[in-house]
Design a protein around this motif. Structure first.
Motif, PDB file in Angstrom:
ATOM      1  N   GLN A 198       0.843  -1.194   0.000  1.00 28.18           N
ATOM      2  CA  GLN A 198       0.000   0.000   0.000  1.00 28.18           C
ATOM      3  C   GLN A 198       0.878   1.245   0.000  1.00 28.18           C
ATOM      4  O   GLN A 198       1.725   1.397   0.873  1.00 28.18           O
ATOM      5  CB  GLN A 198      -0.906  -0.015   1.228  1.00 28.18           C
ATOM      6  CG  GLN A 198      -1.829   1.187   1.293  1.00 28.18           C
ATOM      7  CD  GLN A 198      -2.648   1.195   2.565  1.00 28.18           C
ATOM      8  OE1 GLN A 198      -3.143   0.160   3.009  1.00 28.18           O
ATOM      9  NE2 GLN A 198      -2.781   2.367   3.170  1.00 28.18           N
ATOM     10  N   PRO A 199       0.696   2.124  -0.993  1.00 28.28           N
ATOM     11  CA  PRO A 199       1.520   3.338  -1.034  1.00 28.28           C
ATOM     12  C   PRO A 199       1.053   4.346   0.007  1.00 28.28           C
ATOM     13  O   PRO A 199      -0.043   4.222   0.540  1.00 28.28           O
ATOM     14  CB  PRO A 199       1.262   3.881  -2.447  1.00 28.28           C
ATOM     15  CG  PRO A 199      -0.123   3.410  -2.778  1.00 28.28           C
ATOM     16  CD  PRO A 199      -0.291   2.078  -2.078  1.00 28.28           C
ATOM     17  N   ALA A 200       1.892   5.340   0.266  1.00 26.60           N
ATOM     18  CA  ALA A 200       1.508   6.368   1.227  1.00 26.60           C
ATOM     19  C   ALA A 200       0.525   7.354   0.609  1.00 26.60           C
ATOM     20  O   ALA A 200      -0.281   7.968   1.295  1.00 26.60           O
ATOM     21  CB  ALA A 200       2.752   7.108   1.713  1.00 26.60           C
ATOM     22  N   MET A 201       0.608   7.508  -0.728  1.00 31.71           N
ATOM     23  CA  MET A 201      -0.274   8.455  -1.405  1.00 31.71           C
ATOM     24  C   MET A 201      -0.304   8.117  -2.888  1.00 31.71           C
ATOM     25  O   MET A 201       0.660   7.563  -3.421  1.00 31.71           O
ATOM     26  CB  MET A 201       0.275   9.880  -1.213  1.00 31.71           C
ATOM     27  CG  MET A 201      -0.598  10.988  -1.772  1.00 31.71           C
ATOM     28  SD  MET A 201       0.247  12.586  -1.700  1.00 31.71           S
ATOM     29  CE  MET A 201      -0.604  13.369  -0.358  1.00 31.71           C
ATOM     30  N   VAL A 202      -1.418   8.420  -3.519  1.00 27.48           N
ATOM     31  CA  VAL A 202      -1.491   8.300  -4.977  1.00 27.48           C
ATOM     32  C   VAL A 202      -1.796   9.681  -5.518  1.00 27.48           C
ATOM     33  O   VAL A 202      -2.661  10.379  -4.971  1.00 27.48           O
ATOM     34  CB  VAL A 202      -2.614   7.325  -5.412  1.00 27.48           C
ATOM     35  CG1 VAL A 202      -2.778   7.332  -6.932  1.00 27.48           C
ATOM     36  CG2 VAL A 202      -2.322   5.906  -4.932  1.00 27.48           C
ATOM     37  N   VAL A 203      -1.076  10.102  -6.539  1.00 30.52           N
ATOM     38  CA  VAL A 203      -1.421  11.383  -7.150  1.00 30.52           C
ATOM     39  C   VAL A 203      -1.819  11.144  -8.596  1.00 30.52           C
ATOM     40  O   VAL A 203      -1.317  10.248  -9.266  1.00 30.52           O
ATOM     41  CB  VAL A 203      -0.265  12.412  -7.085  1.00 30.52           C
ATOM     42  CG1 VAL A 203       0.142  12.645  -5.639  1.00 30.52           C
ATOM     43  CG2 VAL A 203       0.933  11.971  -7.908  1.00 30.52           C
ATOM     44  N   LEU A 204      -2.789  11.935  -9.065  1.00 31.63           N
ATOM     45  CA  LEU A 204      -3.282  11.809 -10.436  1.00 31.63           C
ATOM     46  C   LEU A 204      -3.152  13.159 -11.143  1.00 31.63           C
ATOM     47  O   LEU A 204      -4.109  13.936 -11.202  1.00 31.63           O
ATOM     48  CB  LEU A 204      -4.744  11.362 -10.426  1.00 31.63           C
ATOM     49  CG  LEU A 204      -5.011   9.951  -9.902  1.00 31.63           C
ATOM     50  CD1 LEU A 204      -5.988   9.981  -8.740  1.00 31.63           C
ATOM     51  CD2 LEU A 204      -5.515   9.058 -11.013  1.00 31.63           C
ATOM     52  N   PRO A 205      -1.942  13.448 -11.640  1.00 34.61           N
ATOM     53  CA  PRO A 205      -1.735  14.745 -12.268  1.00 34.61           C
ATOM     54  C   PRO A 205      -2.590  14.915 -13.527  1.00 34.61           C
ATOM     55  O   PRO A 205      -2.944  13.940 -14.171  1.00 34.61           O
ATOM     56  CB  PRO A 205      -0.249  14.737 -12.653  1.00 34.61           C
ATOM     57  CG  PRO A 205       0.297  13.417 -12.268  1.00 34.61           C
ATOM     58  CD  PRO A 205      -0.775  12.582 -11.698  1.00 34.61           C
ATOM     59  N   ARG A 206      -2.920  16.173 -13.814  1.00 34.46           N
ATOM     60  CA  ARG A 206      -3.721  16.456 -15.000  1.00 34.46           C
ATOM     61  C   ARG A 206      -2.888  17.005 -16.150  1.00 34.46           C
ATOM     62  O   ARG A 206      -3.401  17.296 -17.212  1.00 34.46           O
ATOM     63  CB  ARG A 206      -4.825  17.458 -14.663  1.00 34.46           C
ATOM     64  CG  ARG A 206      -5.854  16.878 -13.715  1.00 34.46           C
ATOM     65  CD  ARG A 206      -7.026  17.807 -13.496  1.00 34.46           C
ATOM     66  NE  ARG A 206      -7.941  17.219 -12.533  1.00 34.46           N
ATOM     67  CZ  ARG A 206      -8.924  16.379 -12.854  1.00 34.46           C
ATOM     68  NH1 ARG A 206      -9.123  16.061 -14.120  1.00 34.46           N
ATOM     69  NH2 ARG A 206      -9.701  15.871 -11.926  1.00 34.46           N
ATOM     70  N   SER A 207      -1.609  17.199 -15.918  1.00 37.43           N
ATOM     71  CA  SER A 207      -0.752  17.731 -16.982  1.00 37.43           C
ATOM     72  C   SER A 207       0.680  17.297 -16.715  1.00 37.43           C
ATOM     73  O   SER A 207       1.021  16.890 -15.604  1.00 37.43           O
ATOM     74  CB  SER A 207      -0.811  19.265 -16.979  1.00 37.43           C
ATOM     75  OG  SER A 207      -0.283  19.743 -15.754  1.00 37.43           O
ATOM     76  N   ALA A 208       1.513  17.417 -17.768  1.00 37.63           N
ATOM     77  CA  ALA A 208       2.931  17.092 -17.617  1.00 37.63           C
ATOM     78  C   ALA A 208       3.561  17.993 -16.556  1.00 37.63           C
ATOM     79  O   ALA A 208       4.428  17.563 -15.796  1.00 37.63           O
ATOM     80  CB  ALA A 208       3.642  17.252 -18.954  1.00 37.63           C
TER      81      ALA A 208
END
Ligand code: FAD
Ligand code: SF4
Ligand code: SF4
Lengths: 439, 480
Positions: free
Chosen positions: B37-47
């Motif tokens: 299990q990761p500490a956080m997931v991020v879902l960027p919207r741009s490069a």
């Protein structure tokens, strides 16, 4: 570990999602691209694979049944595109149907959710109330109240759920709100079948014309059409929302009503209703008084497209010149696996060209009451679907489900007529232009 | 400010996930034996947001793992417990299709198949076609240097990527490769492709498009023995024919396909070869006859020719669904991934069958016969206590490939799964050299740590059914 006595992990003992069904998922992800919620936000928890993962964790007792998991199961449209896409045969439909009632039992809804749901379930399943609402809608438009309400900014201040409902109301003529098909339509020529027709709730109020066309086409093809009187809601909306007991009660009543008609086949022209009526056997399997009857009933249910495809055409078809974009209703294409029949029926009409729509397998966002309870996602999906349909530049859009008709109409920017495929067949058999046939 | 707060501020709260239940859905990829299990997931919207996230990580020494569709079969996208996952699933734009220069520019989250769909109106397509093409992302393909059925003739991802915009481990953005076919200097793009996410994160890819071949012909030839099918493959290649694809399915695989989709395969045939030829119509027609003749000479019992594009699509749909469809005929299975010299196909398949009999479990075979890339699927039932037997067999099959002069191919990558086997395949010097390349890109080891290279922590404990195969000293590897 959260344990409920006698249950599996966090689920209680009453029909939790079954371990062997959860184990069928091999986590390959083949279902991701066809999932509408995943298409919108790309989050694993809002994908079929992620939802199954959450159910799996809950079944092992590793996560509780709380608002988090409920949110991700609520956001599922139940479109079952994932079932069609899955190579490994995962029965997500059964998993979803098992999970929703558990969440309804164990996760309290917010006040606002309760209010919206109560309002929906107090209106939609009741044709008389539905008619009153629609009548209000017609007057609301006709008397310029709608324009006024928008101008005054009243609509903008409504909660999103109500705004969605306001926008969904189709422009129906008052006359058609009260149209009912005759209780018995005799077969033209020699009788091939006796069929009992479901009128539907929203269907009979908002799409009375479709019911009339259905009866005419079936009669022309040699079916005697009975419309069992006093028929009530089939319970599809309840079933899909996880309100199992309400759905079962409605199913029992509908079986009672339809058995009286002594028909060979029960015919339905609303995909959502048909798919849940085909599931009555499962819904009532635990009820000794109904299990057998429900199984017989479910086996006799046919979508109108399905039934017509089984019958060798008898009535001659007159040409209808039109390029038709056929939109697959999820509850027809995925839940009932009826994809080729409506297209073939349309193609058999001289002059009809059936075109494909990009992203055809992605749901339009209607999905029962979804567009009322999850308006933001539904709106994004509706826009996407309308744009895809318009890109195919059709003359007419055909789809065999009331919910899709309302949803797609709401987001179309071009003025393209939307019909049920049966209306095209009706126009063709009667040899009248499509616009006239619909009047 | 803590790094998590910084990330939330840089990307916006709606683009980060911190809730434990949600995080758990990211804990594994297509290889579910490994879960973290990761500490956080991020879902960027741009490069730019990808770069911003990486900069925060670099500033605080937080490890990060890129994730595409999570279909990898070697645990490449397995998270790090105190690190973050950067999902590229919100970067799904086809930026440009350039039919004149035969290329397309896409964001990393675009699926392999969607590139071909975008190119289709111009009569073009993207050639590499992993079986997972409808879902796997081009970013994941670049990281794994993925291949597919048609790589026999057209090559792997590395042969079809012209340039990649990447975010390096310190958050700088740079472009590797370029517009023209030959770029002077070191081939850094070549080093990046197949690096399994350990050198940086791809944020834009320029791919080569090919014109759809003028003619395509496809057949399915049935055989009464697996050896006959294997010999036919050797015969076809020996005749100087380069088919677009040669795939083999044995009876168990065909049963799985039949259970899952509208199958066009003969249900009771022992083995079937799918052979596809493409190119100029006259050449294709001539060679197509020749291939049929070769199949008959090797005892083919029935040959079915694809009638039209729809029929061909059904043949391929079955083949591509075969892997996941095995779930229909067996509760559990291991996927093995090995390569043998083509000439020894018949022999190795015979020996695998004998070994399976001895072990008392079933093995389904569905694989890229043209390049000798086997994917034996060892079927077993956890509930019936067959796990250990099946695992042993899977390992023995891998060893057999090596023994016959082949290798454990990396079509599915090393990832977390086979990292511990690396010392068995490479000497210390080789590994040290690889590590120097890696460190040149990522001095602090923040970029997908724990993959490809063995680490004590990973290799001390090995959970899950897909354990690495003790590849003995003989191990030769084709690609990483
Ligand atoms: C049923 C099935 C069939 C398959 N068939 C094939 C096949 O025929 N041929 C084949 O080669 N593979 C096959 N695979 C394996 C897999 O689909 C490929 O490895 C694919 O390229 C992974 O893509 P993904 O988007 O799912 O990446 P993920 O699984 O999400 O990630 C894979 C690796 O790539 C890295 N990564 C992902 N995106 C980026 C990025 N933007 N920048 C840098 N690194 C990144 C990750 O960190 C990870 O190390 C199959 C898998 C399944 C489940
Ligand atoms: S539901 Fe089916 S398609 Fe989706 S991940 Fe599971 S096995 Fe694969
Ligand atoms: S039913 Fe539809 S919305 Fe729900 S998980 Fe399946 S594909 Fe997604």
């Amino acid at each position: 570990m959260v344990l409920t006595p006698g249950g599996s992990g966090s689920f209680d003992a009453h029909h939790p999602p079954r371990r062997e069904l959860l184990d069928d998922c091999v986590h390959c992800g083949f279902c991701l691209p066809s999932c509408p919620t995943y298409a919108v936000d790309g989050e694993e928890m809002d994908s079929p694979r992620g939802r199954i993962y959450l159910m799996d964790l809950a079944e092992r007792g590793e996560i509780p049944l709380d608002r988090t998991i409920a949110g991700h199961i609520d956001s599922c449209l139940g479109c079952l595109a994932c079932v069609t896409a899955c190579p490994s045969g995962v029965q997500y439909d059964l998993l979803l149907e098992a999970t929703r009632p558990q969440l309804e039992r164990h996760v309290p809804r917010t006040r606002r959710e309760r209010l919206v749901r109560r309002a929906i379930f107090a209106v939609f399943p009741y044709p008389a109330r539905m008619r009153a609402a629609a009548l209000f809608g017609v007057l609301y438009r006709r008397l310029g109240l709608r324009a006024l309400a928008h101008r005054l900014g009243i609509v903008a201040r409504l909660p999103a759920e109500l705004r969605a409902a306001e926008d969904l109301l189709p422009p129906v003529p008052v006359r058609s709100l009260f149209r009912r098909p005759a209780p018995l339509v005799p077969a033209a020529g020699e009788r091939r079948l006796r069929v009992a027709m479901l009128e539907g709730c929203a269907q009979r109020v908002l799409f009375g014309d479709v019911n009339a066309a259905t009866a005419r086409v079936l009669a022309a093809e040699g079916c005697e059409v009975v419309v069992p009187q006093g028929q009530r809601c089939c319970g599809a909306l309840n079933l899909h929302a996880g309100l199992e007991d309400d759905a079962a009660a409605r199913a029992r009543r509908l079986i009672d009503t339809f058995e009286q008609a002594e028909a060979d086949v029960v015919v339905v022209n609303v995909a959502g209703c048909g798919s849940s009526m085909k599931e009555y056997d499962r819904l009532l399997a635990d009820d000794p008084a109904y299990a057998d009857r429900a199984a017989r009933f479910a086996a006799s249910v046919r979508d109108v497209n399905e039934l017509l495809a089984e019958l060798e055409p008898r009535a001659p078809r007159h040409p209808v010149q039109a390029k038709v974009a056929y939109h697959d209703a999820c509850h027809l294409a995925n839940a009932q696996r009826i994809r080729t029949q409506p297209r073939d029926l349309l193609r058999a009409v001289p002059g009809i060209e059936v075109t494909d729509i990009p992203e055809a397998d992605i749901c339009c966002g209607s999905a029962g009451i979804y567009n009322l309870v999850q308006p933001a996602t539904a709106e994004e999906l509706g826009r996407r679907k309308a744009a895809n349909i318009e890109s195919a530049a059709p003359d007419v859009i055909a789809t065999a489900n009331a919910g899709c008709l309302l949803q797609v109409r709401r987001f179309l920017t071009a003025d393209i007529p939307l019909v049920h495929p049966i209306e095209i067949l009706d126009a063709s058999i009667r040899g009248v232009p499509l616009e006239k046939a619909r009047r | 400010m803590s790094w998590s707060a910084e990330l939330a501020e840089a990307l916006g709260r709606e683009n980060v996930i911190t809730d434990p239940a949600r995080l758990r859905t990211y804990e594994c990829d297509g290889l579910t034996g490994y879960r973290v299990q990761p500490a956080m997931v991020v879902l960027p919207r741009s490069a730019e947001q990808v770069a911003a996230a990486v900069r925060v990580c670099a500033g605080h020494g937080v490890p990060f793992v890129a994730r595409g569709a999570g279909t990898g079969l070697s645990g490449g996208a397995l998270p790090v417990a105190d690190g973050i996952v950067i999902s590229l699933q919100r970067l799904r734009r086809v930026v440009e299709v350039d039919p004149v220069n035969l290329r397309a520019v896409v964001e990393p989250g675009v699926t392999n198949l969607d590139i071909s769909k975008a190119a289709a109106p111009y009569g073009l397509y993207y050639a590499p076609d992993p079986s997972s093409q409808q879902v796997c992302t081009i970013g994941g393909n670049v990281a794994e240097n993925s291949g597919g059925a048609h790589c026999l003739k057209y090559g792997f991802t590395v042969n079809h990527v012209l340039a990649a915009e990447v975010v390096l481990a310190d958050g700088t953005v740079t472009t590797l490769g370029g517009d023209s076919a030959q770029v002077p200097g070191y081939d850094l793009l070549g080093a990046f492709i197949g690096s399994e996410g350990t050198l940086g994160i791809v944020t834009k890819v320029t791919v080569r498009l090919l014109a759809k071949p003028a003619a395509v012909r496809t057949m399915v030839a049935d055989f009464a023995t697996v050896a006959g099918a294997g010999d036919a493959v050797t015969g076809i290649i020996a005749a100087g024919i380069v088919p677009a694809a040669v795939e083999m399915l044995d009876n168990l695989a065909i049963q799985a396909v039949a259970a899952s989709t509208e199958s066009v395969y003969t249900p009771d045939t022992v083995a079937a070869l799918v052979v596809e030829l493409d190119g100029p119509p006259d050449d294709v027609a001539e060679q197509f006859d020749e291939v049929q003749e070769i199949c008959r000479q090797h005892g083919s019992t029935k040959i079915m020719l694809a009638r039209d594009a729809d029929h061909r699509a059904l043949i391929w749909k079955g083949r591509k669904a075969a892997f996941a469809a095995v779930g229909r005929i067996s509760p559990n299975y291991f996927v093995q991934d090995g390569v043998v010299p083509r000439g020894r196909l018949a022999e190795v398949l015979g020996r695998i069958a004998a070994m399976a009999d001895d072990a008392g479990v079933r093995v389904a075979n569905v694989f890229h016969a043209g390049d000798g890339n086997l994917h034996p699927l060892v079927l077993y039932s956890e509930a019936e206590g067959q796990h250990d037997r099946a695992e042993r067999l899977s390992t023995q099959i891998a060893e057999l490939c090596v023994e016959l002069g082949g290798s454990l191919s990396g079509e599915h990558g090393i990832g977390a799964d086979k990292a511990c086997s690396m010392p068995r395949m490479f000497g210390e010097d080789d590994l040290a050299t690889m590590l120097r390349l890696r460190t040149a890109f990522d001095p602090d080891g923040l970029c997908n740590p724990g993959k490809v290279f063995p680490t004590p922590r990973l290799c001390g404990e090995r959970p899950g059914p897909y354990r690495p195969h003790p590849l003995e000293e003989a191990g030769v590897i084709e690609r990483l």
